[in-house]
Design a protein around this motif. Structure first.
Motif, PDB file in Angstrom:
ATOM      1  N   THR A  81      38.053  32.988  40.133  1.00 24.95           N
ATOM      2  CA  THR A  81      38.208  33.612  41.451  1.00 24.95           C
ATOM      3  C   THR A  81      37.119  33.130  42.411  1.00 24.95           C
ATOM      4  OG1 THR A  81      36.813  35.502  40.853  1.00 24.95           O
ATOM      5  CG2 THR A  81      39.182  35.731  40.446  1.00 24.95           C
ATOM      6  N   TYR A  82      37.405  33.274  43.696  1.00 24.18           N
ATOM      7  CA  TYR A  82      36.420  32.972  44.732  1.00 24.18           C
ATOM      8  C   TYR A  82      36.585  33.989  45.846  1.00 24.18           C
ATOM      9  CZ  TYR A  82      33.767  30.408  48.315  1.00 24.18           C
ATOM     10  OH  TYR A  82      32.849  30.036  49.269  1.00 24.18           O
ATOM     11  N   LYS A 109      33.690  33.081  40.490  1.00 21.00           N
ATOM     12  CA  LYS A 109      33.545  33.639  39.145  1.00 21.00           C
ATOM     13  C   LYS A 109      34.549  32.988  38.204  1.00 21.00           C
ATOM     14  CE  LYS A 109      31.831  38.178  40.557  1.00 21.00           C
ATOM     15  NZ  LYS A 109      32.141  39.612  40.681  1.00 21.00           N
ATOM     16  N   PRO A 110      34.154  32.814  36.942  1.00 21.63           N
ATOM     17  CA  PRO A 110      35.089  32.229  35.977  1.00 21.63           C
ATOM     18  C   PRO A 110      36.195  33.223  35.615  1.00 21.63           C
ATOM     19  CG  PRO A 110      33.067  32.911  34.894  1.00 21.63           C
ATOM     20  CD  PRO A 110      32.840  33.110  36.366  1.00 21.63           C
ATOM     21  N   ALA A 111      37.230  32.729  34.933  1.00 19.63           N
ATOM     22  CA  ALA A 111      38.294  33.604  34.435  1.00 19.63           C
ATOM     23  C   ALA A 111      37.681  34.629  33.488  1.00 19.63           C
ATOM     24  CB  ALA A 111      39.347  32.766  33.714  1.00 19.63           C
ATOM     25  N   ILE A 160      39.333  22.338  34.333  1.00 22.35           N
ATOM     26  CA  ILE A 160      37.966  22.760  33.982  1.00 22.35           C
ATOM     27  C   ILE A 160      37.413  23.640  35.107  1.00 22.35           C
ATOM     28  CG2 ILE A 160      35.607  21.887  33.609  1.00 22.35           C
ATOM     29  CD1 ILE A 160      37.391  20.964  31.405  1.00 22.35           C
ATOM     30  N   THR A 161      36.631  24.648  34.738  1.00 24.17           N
ATOM     31  CA  THR A 161      35.889  25.422  35.736  1.00 24.17           C
ATOM     32  C   THR A 161      34.403  25.044  35.688  1.00 24.17           C
ATOM     33  OG1 THR A 161      37.385  27.328  35.692  1.00 24.17           O
ATOM     34  CG2 THR A 161      35.147  27.741  36.446  1.00 24.17           C
ATOM     35  N   LEU A 162      33.849  24.712  36.850  1.00 21.96           N
ATOM     36  CA  LEU A 162      32.402  24.486  36.994  1.00 21.96           C
ATOM     37  C   LEU A 162      31.963  25.257  38.224  1.00 21.96           C
ATOM     38  CD1 LEU A 162      32.286  20.583  36.539  1.00 21.96           C
ATOM     39  CD2 LEU A 162      31.707  22.313  34.823  1.00 21.96           C
ATOM     40  N   ILE A 163      31.053  26.207  38.058  1.00 21.51           N
ATOM     41  CA  ILE A 163      30.638  27.051  39.178  1.00 21.51           C
ATOM     42  C   ILE A 163      29.161  26.837  39.488  1.00 21.51           C
ATOM     43  CG2 ILE A 163      30.286  29.461  39.901  1.00 21.51           C
ATOM     44  CD1 ILE A 163      32.894  30.154  38.483  1.00 21.51           C
TER      45      ILE A 163
END
Lengths: 274, 274
Positions: free
Chosen positions: A262-263, A271-273, B247-250
């Motif tokens: 999410t953003y 935020k990640p899942a 991929i998630t990168l925050i």
């Protein structure tokens, strides 16, 4: 253009930009979720095929939504500004629990719908709780400032993007679509750096941002959304650059978000899942 | 591999990764600056053409450096590991005020030079003040961890990059080259996210990072360097991702730097051109 005002007690509808090429038959996860949001089999989906120059775009989406169990899915074949004044179409829009804007050319959307009663109606209906999804060109038109065109590539450029006013369903974001497939980071960086007030959303094909009434988006689909947040930008050479010259941008934040992440557009927090 | 240790009172030489396709004839701004750094007409440039499979790569660069006024420019035609033990070549390297590693295939550099006296000599000479420039494959080999290959595109991927140990002339950076021309942001993001200890440098063609002994780079040439700094990375899904999954990168920091801009690798601070 800013989103239409809500009146007391009303909650806005979702705004759902889709990066194009969303799956429509096998596991159409994005369209399914849109339909559920709009009431499932009792949804009333009004389709705006104006961006497309193909005659069957609207009827094809009617079929897609019917196959997803929606009883009422109606396409409004608006192809010129006069049709965007039609009382019949405005009456049809009032039935909608969801509005779906197809792909094609976003300049057709802005030139044909801009300033018309149909555009005003879509804005007001969204403020009154009707969900609006748009794919490809239909996603580009959603923000106050629309990316109308630009250059391919990874780097920002003084002539990297062309803007046009958008429909203003959502503020504080610039949206680009077919993002990785068409190598559009450079034009998103150009767009953001022209005026770094907004977050940039680069949405991949078959991927959507479900933006809730509070302004928090969730990534849905099979690809990712690249978020560029310029709120800590300390230096930009965009104003001084000559044609073709390399640009300096210092202090951008970059998030790559996969489905479930999410953003928050207002707080600019990713935020990640869960 | 970490950079070789300096002994008391010695200052390291510059390390100069070039993004490939540097201009050699008309306004060869990068090579000119390298030559000046190495002593101008009194420079002694030793060329390592090992990455290339073309017979004339070394002699072509000899000509280029001679035309830039350098009296001594000598190519060492090292094509196998045995030649990388040659006493003659080691003696030639000892004369060098600058070493230039050509483009080609970086796996030829690592497989032919890795662990040999020539590689050890280059490392020690750099620690003793000899400047080392490398273009394309010659840039890739410079860090402790070398990008050996990977996928094209804007997005990180679980299989987006392949690493091999590099020459270890410079630490805390991962280098990619032909960066915008070959659409390599995704593989740089993949590389950075495998282990986010290093800054990623994506160097465009005809563009160089002149990294001084203190670890501050200056952009020189005609393109830009994209810096990805993962020091504020708060979440990565890289370890959990299945093949092909988004991929998630925050929390990445992104700087796009044009000529004259600087980046301090140790402090991770970018500054615009003065």
């Amino acid at each position: 253009m800013c989103p239409a005002k809500t009146t007391d007690g009303q909650q806005r509808g979702f705004v759902i930009p889709i990066g194009g090429a969303e799956e429509r038959v096998n596991d159409p996860i994005i369209l399914k979720r849109f339909v559920e949001l709009c009431g499932g089999e009792n949804a009333y989906i009004v389709i705006i095929p104006t961006a497309s120059q193909l005659d069957d775009t609207g009827s094809n989406y009617e079929t897609v939504f019917h196959e997803l169990g929606v009883k009422k899915a109606v396409s409004l074949p608006i192809n010129d500004r006069e049709q965007a004044n039609s009382d019949d179409y405005l009456a049809e829009l009032k039935n909608a629990t969801g509005i779906f804007i197809t792909g094609g050319n976003q300049l057709r959307l802005s030139t044909i719908l801009g300033g018309t009663p149909v555009a005003q109606s879509i804005r007001k209906l969204n403020a009154a709780g009707v969900h609006v999804a748009g794919t490809s060109a239909g996603a580009a038109i959603m923000p106050g400032h629309m990316i109308a065109g630009g250059r391919t590539g990874a780097l920002p450029n003084e002539e990297g993007v062309t803007f046009a006013p958008g429909m203003g369903l959502i503020n504080k974001v610039i949206i680009d679509q077919h993002f990785s497939q068409r190598n559009r980071l450079g034009r998103l960086l150009s767009a953001i750096s022209y005026n770094p007030f907004a977050s940039g959303l680069g949405i991949c094909e078959n991927t959507a941002a479900f933006i809730d009434p509070s302004g928090t988006l969730e990534v849905v689909g099979h690809g990712s959304i690249t978020v560029v947040d310029p709120s800590d930008l300390t230096h930009s050479s965009m104003a001084d650059a000559n044609r073709g010259e390399a640009i300096t941008l210092i202090g951008l934040k970059l998030h790559v978000l996969s489905p479930g992440a999410t953003y928050c557009i207002n707080e600019r927090i990713a935020k990640p899942a869960r």
